[in-house]
Enzyme design. Structure first.
Site, PDB file in Angstrom:
ATOM      1  N   LYS A  40     -11.100  -1.153   9.686  1.00 20.93           N
ATOM      2  CA  LYS A  40     -11.074  -2.749   8.691  1.00 20.93           C
ATOM      3  C   LYS A  40     -11.306  -2.922   8.980  1.00 20.93           C
ATOM      4  CE  LYS A  40      -7.725  -0.072   6.019  1.00 20.93           C
ATOM      5  NZ  LYS A  40      -8.770   0.563   4.344  1.00 20.93           N
ATOM      6  N   GLN A  51      -5.148  -5.444   6.927  1.00 22.62           N
ATOM      7  CA  GLN A  51      -5.420  -6.184   5.774  1.00 22.62           C
ATOM      8  C   GLN A  51      -5.877  -7.617   6.707  1.00 22.62           C
ATOM      9  OE1 GLN A  51      -8.272  -5.393   3.647  1.00 22.62           O
ATOM     10  NE2 GLN A  51      -7.045  -3.112   3.259  1.00 22.62           N
ATOM     11  N   CYS A  76      -4.953   2.276  -3.637  1.00 23.75           N
ATOM     12  CA  CYS A  76      -3.635   2.415  -3.373  1.00 23.75           C
ATOM     13  C   CYS A  76      -2.268   1.989  -3.958  1.00 23.75           C
ATOM     14  CB  CYS A  76      -3.875   2.855  -1.896  1.00 23.75           C
ATOM     15  SG  CYS A  76      -4.385   4.080  -1.327  1.00 23.75           S
ATOM     16  N   ASP A 117       2.202  -4.646   7.515  1.00 20.90           N
ATOM     17  CA  ASP A 117       1.488  -4.212   8.091  1.00 20.90           C
ATOM     18  C   ASP A 117       0.066  -4.651   8.465  1.00 20.90           C
ATOM     19  OD1 ASP A 117      -0.951  -2.802   6.954  1.00 20.90           O
ATOM     20  OD2 ASP A 117       0.343  -1.926   5.230  1.00 20.90           O
ATOM     21  N   HIS A 145       1.080  -1.092  -0.201  1.00 15.98           N
ATOM     22  CA  HIS A 145       0.060  -0.066   0.342  1.00 15.98           C
ATOM     23  C   HIS A 145       0.939   1.518   0.014  1.00 15.98           C
ATOM     24  CE1 HIS A 145      -2.682   2.603   1.837  1.00 15.98           C
ATOM     25  NE2 HIS A 145      -4.372   2.188   1.149  1.00 15.98           N
TER      26      HIS A 145
END
Lengths: 416, 130
Positions: A232, A209, A373, A206, A125
């Site tokens: 999220k 997700q 993104c 990260d 991202h």
């Protein structure tokens, strides 16, 4: 809750917005990777805080101040426990992007030297690329990318041949799950190589997700930083977390300075609070946001993250099966569900992703269209833009059926 | 034309997007300007010749464009090019063509907030040089 009790039809009833109609059609929400919807329990936690407990934390000695402070600490504990971290390892931020920037501006500013390498991947991202580009310019360091293979994973050959020993990699920073392709990245191999050949390298994941779909055990993972956004994973917008292992945290300079994080202030100098939770909480925190995020963590914990993962994999498998039957569709990323979670992205032959998205919207189906993104990833494979359906606990196979039916309208409108 | 109708993708727009009469590269342009919509990947490159190449305020005598993007961005860009020639506009005049006018030309009503930038891609691109 056991697996048989996981019923998305019942779960759906907890989400008021999913009762909504758009364009006189029932809303089919398949854009949870952009942001998830919020269950009543989360909305109520936020409302309850403002209606019954609102006061500043750690400041007054009055009843409401005590209640608010209690909710602040209790929420932090619930959130940290969800990630199997200790509360003091949790720095509250606004979102994943801010968390990554905070690592760049604190740890990065202090430890990165000229010639050092930050290693990331081509599928990241933008939030895991742009802050590092700026940092290496400030430091005269280098940013290198692990190539992404056709199957949407890290290129094994690169990892096998890259000279970790000689390359002075100070930080390896990777997504756990690709926000575009839905791939669960194969991190074990690269982690093992790094630990073996370059033990000084720090590792950031990260988890934006991943956290909504996978159990995460921060203290057991051989990593240093883990970053997430609440919104999220059924929580509110505007709050997220930077998890930092304690041995690094104790040496990390606070990013934000001001009220609440000090031990003593004179007109000439300041000492920071010894308590790590206080040291990294400058200014009035978003207590209602924390309460909402904690309610989201409790909601997911009650469902059981193993059940959440199982449900998600079933949706991914069903989506892949159904999309394979549409001749105009090309799925991007892995073609099987076993190394995917959360989303399935595709191209529609002859029609731009935005036009597909608009037609789907006219049928009540909300998906994401664009480059999500990840412009470098799209450029690499010459995808101008893609269409992404993404899932959360409230989605059903019927939602995917609705999308497939709506795709038929795309074919008709554009005369394909 | 298909037998299905859609509020946005009706016949006027679909036909406009099919006959992109100003699409193409240009040799010897007086100016070339590139624009994009960062969020969706629409890209456009506009070429123009001026009546007086020394005077940036002179009328545009010839215009064409290439690019890729959604149907609204492509149809919208072509309409801007057509209006420039039909109305003998200068660069400054072209860069303030209104959303309402472009909607009218394409038979659109109430383009949603997230698609306005598609419709206005050519206008915002020309604005860079005006």
């Amino acid at each position: 809750m056991n697996e048989s009790m996981f019923d998305p039809q019942i779960i759906k009833q907890d989400f008021p917005i999913l009762q909504k109609q758009v364009h006189d059609k029932a809303l089919v929400y398949l854009d949870s990777a952009a942001t998830s919807q919020k269950p009543r329990q989360v909305i109520q936690a936020i409302t309850n805080y403002y209606e019954n407990h609102n006061a500043n934390v750690h400041r007054g000695v009055h009843q409401l101040g005590d209640e608010s402070t209690h909710i602040f600490h209790q929420s932090r504990q619930i959130i940290a426990k969800f990630f199997s971290a200790s509360p003091e390892e949790l720095i509250i931020v606004r979102n994943t992007t801010e968390a990554i920037n905070q690592v760049a501006y604190t740890w990065g500013e202090r430890h990165l030297k000229a010639g050092d390498v930050i290693l990331t991947s081509e599928l990241e991202h933008h939030s895991n690329i742009v802050p590092w580009q700026a940092l290496i310019k400030r430091k005269n360091a280098r940013l290198m990318y692990i190539p992404v293979s056709e199957n949407g994973d890290l290129d094994e050959k690169f990892i096998d041949t890259f000279d970790f020993k000689a390359s002075s990699v100070k930080l390896l920073t990777l997504s756990q799950v690709s926000n575009t392709l839905g791939t669960v990245l194969s991190l074990t191999k690269v982690l093992q190589k790094i630990k073996q050949l370059s033990p000084q390298t720090k590792f950031l994941i990260d988890g934006a997700q991943a956290a909504p779909h996978l159990p995460v055990n921060f203290d057991e993972l051989p990593i240093d930083f883990y970053v997430v956004s609440a919104h999220k994973m059924l929580g509110p917008m505007g709050i997220g977390g930077l998890l930092v292992k304690k041995e690094i945290l104790t040496q990390l300079a606070p990013f934000l300075l001001g009220g609440g994080m000090i031990s003593e202030v004179s007109l000439q100098d300041t000492t920071f609070a010894d308590d790590l939770e206080e040291r990294f909480t400058a200014g009035t925190p978003d207590v209602a946001g924390l309460a909402g995020w904690a309610a989201a963590c409790s909601y997911l914990s009650e469902l059981g993250m193993e059940n959440v993962l199982h449900h998600d994999r079933e949706l991914v498998a069903y989506a892949l099966e159904k999309l394979a039957q549409v001749p105009e569709v090309t799925v991007i990323g892995p073609k099987t569900a076993h190394n995917r979670v959360g989303s399935v992205a595709f191209l529609y032959q002859g029609v731009h992703a935005h036009d597909v998205g608009q037609i789907l919207d006219s049928e009540g189906v909300a998906i994401r269209s664009g480059h999500h993104c990840t412009m470098p990833l799209h450029s690499k494979f010459n995808w101008q833009a893609s269409i992404r359906m993404s899932f959360n606990v409230y989605n059903t196979n019927a939602d995917i059926d609705s999308l497939i039916s709506a795709l038929a309208k795309v074919k008709k409108v554009f005369g394909i | 034309m298909s037998d299905i109708t859609d509020d946005l993708y009706h016949e006027t727009l679909l036909e406009a997007a099919k006959s992109l009469t100003y699409y193409g590269e240009m040799t010897n342009p007086d100016l070339v300007v590139i624009g994009s919509n960062a969020s969706c990947g629409d890209v456009v490159k506009i070429y123009a010749q001026l009546e007086n190449p020394e005077d940036p305020n002179s009328k545009i005598s010839k215009i064409s464009w290439i690019g890729s993007g959604c149907l609204i961005s492509r149809a919208g860009t072509n309409v801007v090019a057509r209006l420039v020639i039909e109305q003998s506009l200068t660069l400054s005049q072209a860069s303030i063509l209104s959303q309402a006018l472009l909607e009218q030309e394409l038979g659109l009503e109430n383009v949603s907030i997230n698609r306005v930038k598609c419709l206005l891609l050519a206008v915002t691109t020309l604005k860079q040089k005006s």
